[in-house]
Every structure is written in C-alpha cells, then in structure tokens.
Design an enzyme around this catalytic site. Structure first.
Site, PDB file in Angstrom:
ATOM      1  N   ARG A 129       4.523  -3.111   9.862  1.00 21.82           N
ATOM      2  CA  ARG A 129       3.476  -4.088   9.550  1.00 21.82           C
ATOM      3  C   ARG A 129       3.852  -5.542   9.860  1.00 21.82           C
ATOM      4  O   ARG A 129       3.072  -6.274  10.456  1.00 21.82           O
ATOM      5  CB  ARG A 129       3.146  -3.967   8.055  1.00 21.82           C
ATOM      6  CG  ARG A 129       1.941  -4.757   7.604  1.00 21.82           C
ATOM      7  CD  ARG A 129       1.807  -4.684   6.075  1.00 21.82           C
ATOM      8  NE  ARG A 129       2.069  -3.367   5.547  1.00 21.82           N
ATOM      9  CZ  ARG A 129       1.139  -2.445   5.287  1.00 21.82           C
ATOM     10  NH1 ARG A 129      -0.124  -2.740   5.496  1.00 21.82           N
ATOM     11  NH2 ARG A 129       1.474  -1.267   4.810  1.00 21.82           N
ATOM     12  N   CYS A 149      10.547  -1.529   9.744  1.00 23.30           N
ATOM     13  CA  CYS A 149       9.302  -2.251   9.487  1.00 23.30           C
ATOM     14  C   CYS A 149       8.320  -2.116  10.648  1.00 23.30           C
ATOM     15  O   CYS A 149       8.707  -2.231  11.813  1.00 23.30           O
ATOM     16  CB  CYS A 149       9.588  -3.727   9.258  1.00 23.30           C
ATOM     17  SG  CYS A 149      10.427  -3.995   7.692  1.00 23.30           S
ATOM     18  N   ARG A 176      -8.177   0.643   6.004  1.00 22.77           N
ATOM     19  CA  ARG A 176      -7.425   0.099   4.865  1.00 22.77           C
ATOM     20  C   ARG A 176      -8.317  -0.422   3.736  1.00 22.77           C
ATOM     21  O   ARG A 176      -8.029  -0.163   2.573  1.00 22.77           O
ATOM     22  CB  ARG A 176      -6.448  -0.997   5.322  1.00 22.77           C
ATOM     23  CG  ARG A 176      -5.378  -0.496   6.303  1.00 22.77           C
ATOM     24  CD  ARG A 176      -4.295  -1.532   6.553  1.00 22.77           C
ATOM     25  NE  ARG A 176      -3.503  -1.776   5.378  1.00 22.77           N
ATOM     26  CZ  ARG A 176      -3.645  -2.790   4.565  1.00 22.77           C
ATOM     27  NH1 ARG A 176      -4.530  -3.733   4.802  1.00 22.77           N
ATOM     28  NH2 ARG A 176      -2.896  -2.898   3.499  1.00 22.77           N
ATOM     29  N   CYS A 211     -21.911   7.563   6.928  1.00 21.54           N
ATOM     30  CA  CYS A 211     -22.683   8.062   5.791  1.00 21.54           C
ATOM     31  C   CYS A 211     -21.699   8.312   4.652  1.00 21.54           C
ATOM     32  O   CYS A 211     -21.406   9.469   4.287  1.00 21.54           O
ATOM     33  CB  CYS A 211     -23.422   9.332   6.175  1.00 21.54           C
ATOM     34  SG  CYS A 211     -24.520   9.025   7.551  1.00 21.54           S
ATOM     35  N   GLU A 212     -21.161   7.237   4.165  1.00 18.54           N
ATOM     36  CA  GLU A 212     -20.057   7.278   3.214  1.00 18.54           C
ATOM     37  C   GLU A 212     -20.020   5.885   2.594  1.00 18.54           C
ATOM     38  O   GLU A 212     -19.803   4.890   3.285  1.00 18.54           O
ATOM     39  CB  GLU A 212     -18.765   7.577   4.010  1.00 18.54           C
ATOM     40  CG  GLU A 212     -17.493   7.386   3.289  1.00 18.54           C
ATOM     41  CD  GLU A 212     -17.430   8.147   1.992  1.00 18.54           C
ATOM     42  OE1 GLU A 212     -17.561   7.486   0.951  1.00 18.54           O
ATOM     43  OE2 GLU A 212     -17.282   9.391   2.011  1.00 18.54           O
TER      44      GLU A 212
HETATM   45  C1  LIG Z   1       5.092   3.735   6.890  1.00 14.80           C
HETATM   46  C2  LIG Z   1       6.558   3.751   6.951  1.00 14.80           C
HETATM   47  C3  LIG Z   1       7.256   2.670   7.491  1.00 14.80           C
HETATM   48  C4  LIG Z   1       6.591   1.409   7.944  1.00 14.80           C
HETATM   49  O1  LIG Z   1       5.957   0.699   6.923  1.00 14.80           O
HETATM   50  P1  LIG Z   1       5.408  -0.779   7.186  1.00 14.80           P
HETATM   51  O2  LIG Z   1       4.607  -1.072   5.958  1.00 14.80           O
HETATM   52  O3  LIG Z   1       4.556  -0.718   8.399  1.00 14.80           O
HETATM   53  O4  LIG Z   1       6.573  -1.680   7.358  1.00 14.80           O
HETATM   54  C5  LIG Z   1       8.625   2.785   7.618  1.00 14.80           C
HETATM   55  N1  LIG Z   1       9.285   3.885   7.219  1.00 14.80           N
HETATM   56  C6  LIG Z   1       8.649   4.944   6.682  1.00 14.80           C
HETATM   57  C7  LIG Z   1       9.441   6.124   6.277  1.00 14.80           C
HETATM   58  C8  LIG Z   1       7.268   4.914   6.520  1.00 14.80           C
HETATM   59  O5  LIG Z   1       6.642   5.948   5.977  1.00 14.80           O
END
Ligand SMILES: *Cc1c(COP(=O)(O)O)cnc(C)c1O
Length: 416
Positions: free
Chosen positions: A275, A273, A310, A341-342
């Site tokens: 995020r 993880c 995002r 410019c988007e």
């Molecule tokens: C992006 C990604 C993560 C992390 O995802 P989060 O949403 O930040 O928890 C973990 N493993 C893989 C393979 C990813 O592509």
C-alpha cells in the site's frame, strides 16, 4: 495534512478520456518511484534492507518491472502471483512466498523459483517436505495471539487465522533444523493500513526478542526478520503520511540495542509493504452519469464497487474530487454510488462535495493498492483498464478493459 493532487491537467485528462473511456485507474510512475526511494533512504543504515512488494496490492507486470528497477523484491501468495514475478524477471530470494492454506502446486512453483518460503503453520513443514522438498532457507510466520493487540483491518491477532503460536515456533524451528534446514527467517504481520510508527517498532522489538530467544534455545542463526506489510497511507486529507524517517531511525536504535549489543549475528530486516508504495499514486477516474433525489441525494457513477471495493468492504474512506471544481465550496451532500444491485455499492455516504451534474468527471484518490486488484465480475460488471503515466509524461495502457468476450470466454454455450 496530505495534499490530494491529480497528476494531469484538466485538458490532458479530457483528451485522455476521449480515447480511453471511463472508468479506469491511472497510476503515476514518478510517485511510485519516489515512494520506493523514500523508504530506501529511511533504511539506508541497513545495507541489506529490502521491501518485498506485496504483489496482491497491484498485480500488473508493468508496475512490477518499475519496482524491480528500483531494487525491490516481490511478496507472492499464489501461483499466478509467482508466475507474474517470474515473467517480470524476479528470481530466487528476490521472491518471498508468504501464503496460507497453501496448495502443493504452489509450494512446488515456489521451490522451482528458489523463492523464500514463509510457512504459516507447523503442519506445513511435513507438507512442504513431502510435496516439494525442504529448502535451505525457511521462515515461519508468528501470531502472538493474546500477547498483542491488532488494528481494525487485520483484527485481533488471536482471532486471526495466520501464523504459529509462541510455543509452536520453538518446535517448528527445532524440527526444521533437525530436517537439515540451515538458514532461518521470522515473520509477523499484525497491522494493516497503520499510520502509527510506534506500532511497527513494537513489532520489531517483539521479533528481535524472539530471534534472541529462538537462537539461544534452538541453537540456530537467523538470516532475516520480515515485518510484513501494513504501513498505512493518509486516505483522508487531514491525515499525515507515515513518518518513514522516524521509523528508520528508531528501528536502527532498536537494532543496535537488541541485536548488536547482544552480539547476535547481523540480521537482515525486510518488509512486504504494498500500500505505502503504490496506494497514493493511483486514481480511479469515473464519470457521473446520473443524479437522483429520493430520501437522500445520489450521484450515480459509471464505476462501481467492482472497480474499488474498499469502501464497501471496510467502510474505507477514499477522497473524491470533481474535475475543474477542486476549488469550489463543498456545500452539497451526496451519496456517491455505483450501479450494482447491491446497496453496499457506495464510494461515499453523506459526503460534502461541490455541486455535481451528470457528465462531471470524478477522481477517486488513493486507488493504487488493493484497488483494481480486488476487482470482480459480480452483476456482469467488466474490469476496467489500467493506465500508467510514465515519468517522461507519456500515458501507456498497461491493461485494457475487459470485453464481453472476456466475460463469456470460460463458458461453452452456443452464441456466447
Ligand atoms: C496484504 C499483505 C501484505 C501487504 O499489505 P499492505 O497493506 O499492502 O502493505 C504483505 N504481506 C502479507 C502477508 C499480506 O497479506
């Protein structure tokens, strides 16, 4: 409900902006450490549980060092991410290498560091063997295809480019075993920004069942399962944080039922993880520089989607507050936009906010993961600085803003 607070007083932020002009991302060390500890507490029953922080979420070595102090590993998927991990002091099996369409040079670096390699395709067994040699420990990424529904960001598993099919997994482990691999892992990541605990439990159940089937049929022992990343955060104030405690408890019950009760050897559980660890503890601080009224009402910022893509990429919601106006009624409606410019360059569309005038400071919340990291230079926009609010209260510049010289440094042209 999730509270959208900002860790500095208005006076402190104004003083900071006087020396560090907007836009910049500010990260909160205390919040990041607390997030790691909450996750570890929820998994305290599993001695060997680790989260390998997905470096792509916030690839700054100062942040990675904090995570290392907290006992996390790192999940890398490119050469620069491996080098970052190495420089911060991660080594061997503290590094997970979960990549796809991987170039040989990256496999070689991963092998040199002794990282755990997680293969995305059956054809990569031979490729890895040829290019870098096979390690003692090998993992494969599973894609259940039509057997499982995905979620909005990551999409339907059978449309996803990642992983091996069910049948391929059996062939892959048998082949790796025959080639001398001794220890095995199994990976799946099927959701992104998912707040529902049940979704992850379903993934765990699927992986436990697969471990049992593969162990039996191929005659191998699994060292770990890796449930990937994807735990969500409450971007909207009305959402609640992911219930890590319930997840930990229910996962323990599943583990007991599927692994312990079936007399399978102890299995390490890991995740990747990003995020949920850093996302809520980052803030994009930006100044309103224009207001415009045409068919709609616009607030123009000194930040744009190159600082945080995002909203433009996924239509994602990021909460916005106005410094000093947090308690004023949100009775004006604006599109909050950047200067690209988007026309996708909008942080918010039809957002109710307090009245904003040029000079106001806006805080865009939850930018600590996949924020600065996704930055780019389109339209000649320079990447912003990153600042870290240390636990002791000091503020440290952990990445300076790009300059014109940075922008031109790959060109060889007179006068640039
Ligand atoms: C992006 C990604 C993560 C992390 O995802 P989060 O949403 O930040 O928890 C973990 N493993 C893989 C393979 C990813 O592509």
């Amino acid at each position: 409900m999730s509270e959208k607070r900002f860790p500095l007083s208005p006076e402190r932020l104004e003083a900071l902006i006087a020396t560090h002009p907007t836009p910049f991302h500010l990260y909160d060390e205390q919040g990041i450490r607390a997030a790691v500890r909450r996750m570890k507490r929820a998994f305290a029953w599993s001695e060997s549980f680790t989260n390998y922080f997905a470096v792509k979420a916030l690839p700054n070595p100062h942040i990675l060092r904090i995570l290392k102090e907290e006992g996390l590993g790192v999940d890398c998927s490119s050469l620069p991410e491996l080098v970052l991990a190495e420089r911060v002091g991660f080594a061997g099996e503290e590094i997970m290498f979960t990549s796809n369409q991987t170039p040989a040079s990256e496999y070689r670096k991963a092998r040199e560091l002794g990282a755990i390699i997680n293969l995305d395709d059956i054809s990569h067994i031979a490729y890895l063997e040829e290019q870098a040699g096979l390690p003692d420990l090998l993992s494969f990424r599973y894609n259940p295809g039509p057997l499982r529904a995905g979620n909005a960001i990551i999409g339907d598993p059978k449309e996803a480019k990642y992983g091996l099919t069910y049948d391929q997994l059996f062939q892959a482990y048998a082949s790796a075993k025959e080639k001398g691999v001794r220890r095995f892992g199994l990976h799946a990541m099927l959701a992104s920004n998912e707040l529902n605990v049940a979704y992850f439990l379903e993934t765990a159940r699927m992986l436990f069942d697969l471990v049992a089937a593969l162990s039996r049929e191929v005659g191998i022992t699994f060292s770990f399962i890796n449930m990937g990343g994807g735990i969500g955060i409450p971007y909207r104030p009305e959402q609640s944080a992911f219930d890590m405690e319930t997840f930990g408890q229910e996962l323990q019950a599943l583990y007991t039922q599927k692994i312990v009760a079936n007399s399978l050897p102890p299995l390490r559980i890991v995740m990747e993880c990003g995020r949920v660890i850093t996302g809520p503890h980052g803030y994009l601080v930006t100044t309103a520089i224009h207001q415009k009224e045409t068919y709609k009402r616009y607030i123009g910022l000194d930040a744009c989607m190159t600082n945080l893509m995002r909203p433009a990429l996924y239509g994602a919601y990021h909460h916005i507050t106005v410094l000093g106006k947090e308690d004023q009624p949100a009775n004006e409606m604006y599109d909050v936009v950047g200067s690209l410019c988007e026309n996708f360059d909008k942080f918010a569309i039809d957002r109710s906010l307090p009245e904003i005038t040029p000079g106001d400071i806006l805080i865009i919340h939850d930018t600590g993961a996949h924020g600065h990291a996704m930055g780019f230079n389109y339209n000649g926009k320079l990447r912003s600085a990153e600042l870290l609010l240390r636990e002791g209260g000091d503020i440290q510049l952990i990445r300076r803003a790009e300059t014109l010289d940075d922008y031109f440094c790959t060109l060889d042209f007179p006068g640039l």
